[in-house]
Design an enzyme around this catalytic site. Structure first.
Site, PDB file in Angstrom:
ATOM      1  N   GLY A  49       0.790  -1.226   0.000  1.00  0.00           N
ATOM      2  CA  GLY A  49       0.000   0.000   0.000  1.00  0.00           C
ATOM      3  C   GLY A  49       0.822   1.275   0.000  1.00  0.00           C
ATOM      4  CG  HIS A  50       4.102   3.831   1.831  1.00  0.00           C
ATOM      5  ND1 HIS A  50       5.409   4.187   1.609  1.00  0.00           N
ATOM      6  CD2 HIS A  50       3.514   4.911   2.391  1.00  0.00           C
ATOM      7  CE1 HIS A  50       5.613   5.424   2.041  1.00  0.00           C
ATOM      8  NE2 HIS A  50       4.470   5.876   2.515  1.00  0.00           N
ATOM      9  CG  PHE A  51       3.176   5.370  -2.492  1.00  0.00           C
ATOM     10  CD1 PHE A  51       2.061   5.863  -1.830  1.00  0.00           C
ATOM     11  CD2 PHE A  51       4.422   5.889  -2.184  1.00  0.00           C
ATOM     12  CE1 PHE A  51       2.190   6.888  -0.899  1.00  0.00           C
ATOM     13  CE2 PHE A  51       4.545   6.910  -1.250  1.00  0.00           C
ATOM     14  CZ  PHE A  51       3.440   7.412  -0.608  1.00  0.00           C
TER      15      PHE A  51
END
EC number: 4.2.1.59
Length: 146
Positions: A49-51
Site C-alpha cells: 500500500g506504500h505505494f
C-alpha cells in the site's frame, strides 16, 4: 567488532516479525552505539500500500529501524537486560532520500546522552553511503511487563 544475528537481536529487544526491522548487527558497544542493516525486499508487507505504483519504505519505519538499532545498544548493557526501550521523542528528523526494494540500509545509532532511564541517540540511515534519514531519538528504558 561484535556481530549479532537475528536470534541474538531477538534476545535483546522484544520486536518480532513483521515489526522487527533490523536484520543483523555488524558492530556494537553496549551503552554506546550499534550499527545494523535492514535488507529491504519487495516482499515487505508495507509495499502493498506504500505505494503500489512506486514502492517506497515509509520514512517512519526507517526511523523505527534506527530506534531498534539504538535499543540494541542500550538494552545490551548489563543493567538493562530484560528491559524495554520506549520512544520518548524524535527531534531534528530529516528525510533526505527514498528507501526502495533491493536497498541495503545501514542503520547507525550512537548514544550521546544518558541520565537514569532517559537517553538520546544520534541516528543516521544510509544507502550506498548516501544519508536517507537522520534524527535525534529520545528513549526511556522501562520494565518489560511480560
Amino acid at each position: 567488532m561484535r556481530h549479532l544475528g537475528i536470534k541474538e537481536i531477538e534476545e535483546i529487544i522484544p520486536h518480532r516479525h513483521p515489526f522487527l526491522l533490523v536484520d543483523y548487527i555488524e558492530d556494537y558497544e553496549p551503552g554506546e552505539y550499534a550499527v545494523g542493516y535492514k535488507c529491504v525486499s519487495f516482499r515487505e508487507e508495507f509495499f502493498q500500500g506504500h505505494f503500489p505504483q512506486e514502492p517506497v519504505m515509509p520514512g517512519v519505519l526507517t526511523v523505527e529501524a534506527l530506534a531498534q538499532t539504538g535499543a540494541v545498544a542500550i538494552l545490551s548493557k548489563e543493567e538493562n537486560k530484560g528491559k524495554i526501550a520506549y520512544f520518548g521523542g524524535i527531534q531534528k528528523c530529516r528525510f533526505k532520500g527514498k528507501v526502495v526494494p533491493g536497498d541495503k540500509v545501514r542503520l547507525e545509532t550512537r548514544i550521546i546522552r544518558q541520565k537514569g532511564p532517559l537517553g538520546v541517540g544520534e541516528a543516521v540511515a544510509s544507502v550506498d553511503g548516501k544519508v536517507v534519514v537522520s534524527a535525534e531519538l529520545t528513549f526511556v528504558v522501562g520494565q518489560n511487563n511480560d
